[in-house]
Design an enzyme around this catalytic site. Sequence first.
Site, PDB file in Angstrom:
ATOM      1  N   LYS B  60       0.796  -1.179   0.070  1.00 39.16           N
ATOM      2  CA  LYS B  60      -0.096   0.071  -0.140  1.00 39.16           C
ATOM      3  C   LYS B  60       1.029   1.396   0.006  1.00 39.16           C
ATOM      4  CE  LYS B  60      -4.562  -1.448   0.347  1.00 39.16           C
ATOM      5  NZ  LYS B  60      -5.384  -1.191  -0.480  1.00 39.16           N
ATOM      6  N   SER B  85      -8.608  -0.426   6.694  1.00 42.61           N
ATOM      7  CA  SER B  85      -8.845  -1.565   7.850  1.00 42.61           C
ATOM      8  C   SER B  85      -7.307  -1.551   8.406  1.00 42.61           C
ATOM      9  CB  SER B  85      -9.407  -2.714   7.398  1.00 42.61           C
ATOM     10  OG  SER B  85      -8.390  -3.479   6.295  1.00 42.61           O
TER      11      SER B  85
END
Lengths: 334, 334
Positions: B60, B85
């Site tokens: 990410k 999350s």
Amino acid sequence: MNELSAPLTAPAFADVEAAAKRLEGKAVRTPLLEAPLLNAKLNARLLVKPECLQRTGSFKYRGAVNRLSLIPEADRARGVLAYSSGNHAQGVAYAASELGIKASIIMPKDAPELKIGNTRAYGAEVILYDRYSENREEIGQRIAAETGATLVRPYDDPGIIAGQGTIGLEIAAQAAEIGAKLDAVIVCCGGGGLVSGVALALDGAAPGVPVYSAEPENFDDMARSLASGKHERNDPDARSICDAIVTPTPGQITFGISKKLLAGGLAVSDGEALDAMAAAFRYLKIVVEPGGAVALAAALSGKLDIEGKTVAVVCSGGNADAEMFTRALSRQQD
Amino acid sequence: MNELSAPLTAPAFADVEAAAKRLEGKAVRTPLLEAPLLNAKLNARLLVKPECLQRTGSFKYRGAVNRLSLIPEADRARGVLAYSSGNHAQGVAYAASELGIKASIIMPKDAPELKIGNTRAYGAEVILYDRYSENREEIGQRIAAETGATLVRPYDDPGIIAGQGTIGLEIAAQAAEIGAKLDAVIVCCGGGGLVSGVALALDGAAPGVPVYSAEPENFDDMARSLASGKHERNDPDARSICDAIVTPTPGQITFGISKKLLAGGLAVSDGEALDAMAAAFRYLKIVVEPGGAVALAAALSGKLDIEGKTVAVVCSGGNADAEMFTRALSRQQD
């Protein structure tokens, strides 16, 4: 010529460079990792060389490839021979299979089943012996005499040391790539093949950077030998979970290099090694075995004052079993 | 301009190449690992891209760096906002801290403690919500409207997709470096930012290689959407331990790319994900979290016939907590 008759001469920086060329396209160029949150916690910049990601799960593959590449073509058909219960066994077995050389590895029959199984799976013939009633050197010398196989020593061999030294070349290059100026390098140490190779490489590629050995407590023969200037031995009754690096005394060649090039020796407890395994899991996402974690442990536990400094550590292997890894993860962490 | 007003246009291959330039010297060029013993067991050549070793423990960070770099200077002072999350949260938080941008991250209150704690440690403000009774998009849009912060979507954003796609460029280059001809690539999939980015990159850098998404059973919305040709949704009551990739339906942009470029979608059980974590521990010495292990799990459990083939899988993240990792290691292995 086989290794039994090879002279115990120290390798030079050029031998490390030559080893790097031989390893190109074979060994993994492991990245130089760092974790911002760990850096913040330590108030230091810690650069981690994860040799657990190397082929066969440890740095031993590097030395094995280089040493085996040096065997003259005419001798290869007679095979290679090594003693080891762990990482050297797997490194030699796999490197030999790649070169199409028959490998015989003498292992204690009570070595972990996984390590025996892996060594066989890499294509080596495993000769089991009873470590309490048989002498592995005698078995090895008998086989070498019968077959003419080249004995591949685990550390006290210039080809092995030069191969492990390629890690030092990579650390120097990768630190330079990210603009990091190294204040120190800490390297795990059993017989000293890795730490002397890395010190030799850095002496050529990044001269002036202090290099330290890291060992388990009670197996700090290198640290004590560096302090006294002569070969010190460990208590034969000493025990440690750091099974990969519980050698009795430094090698002849490795201590010769280390005496000249190392800044000193550090030692850590088994508990500190386990905590370093847990930190490597949490911050770096790598699997490190106890013996492979002692350099990281030395940095994390303050055996060297690293505050405000940029320090590289080698995590030398990851062949931990699930039970040992679970034990490390279950320890109370801050 | 802020992200809410940005058009939902698909990135092009050139955007992935531009992202790679922006990531140079920041992101880790993760190695392409393989384990001879795992290859032998599978009768295949499995190449593993360990993005668990990426900064912040997952891929990410790549998308976050690229996307945040695209925010005009004038908008940066108003900060960035993200919902996640955990892995996107950490990637955005750390990338923002590097760029000196304030980050606010909306996270489910049942996200792993490690992920919430790390996001805060990277300097972000964390806003917790109940993922079963509250809508994170609504919370995000309200805060964005109030503050003018740029919303950084987790996957349905061309800058994010292009950033994740740099993994595909590296896989193509690294496979070529070792002379491996890829027969297939399998990529973990939540909203599809990673798999669509990788597919886009490979379409340009290694055209013709089939790319598959891998998802948890009951969260195989991408697989079913690819099969039906329209957006399918998951049962809102479905649960999985693969917390990183339990999204309800593919993104608009990501599905548009995927429909065109993916060869199909695979799904694995939670047990298969845990077994893949254990295999990654044993053979590759890397720490992979459940959601990061589903592509490897798909290969190991035969969801794609890989026999005799060369297949690359992305292990997309390693932010597993000790309890989950211990659970994976404690399963009976062959």
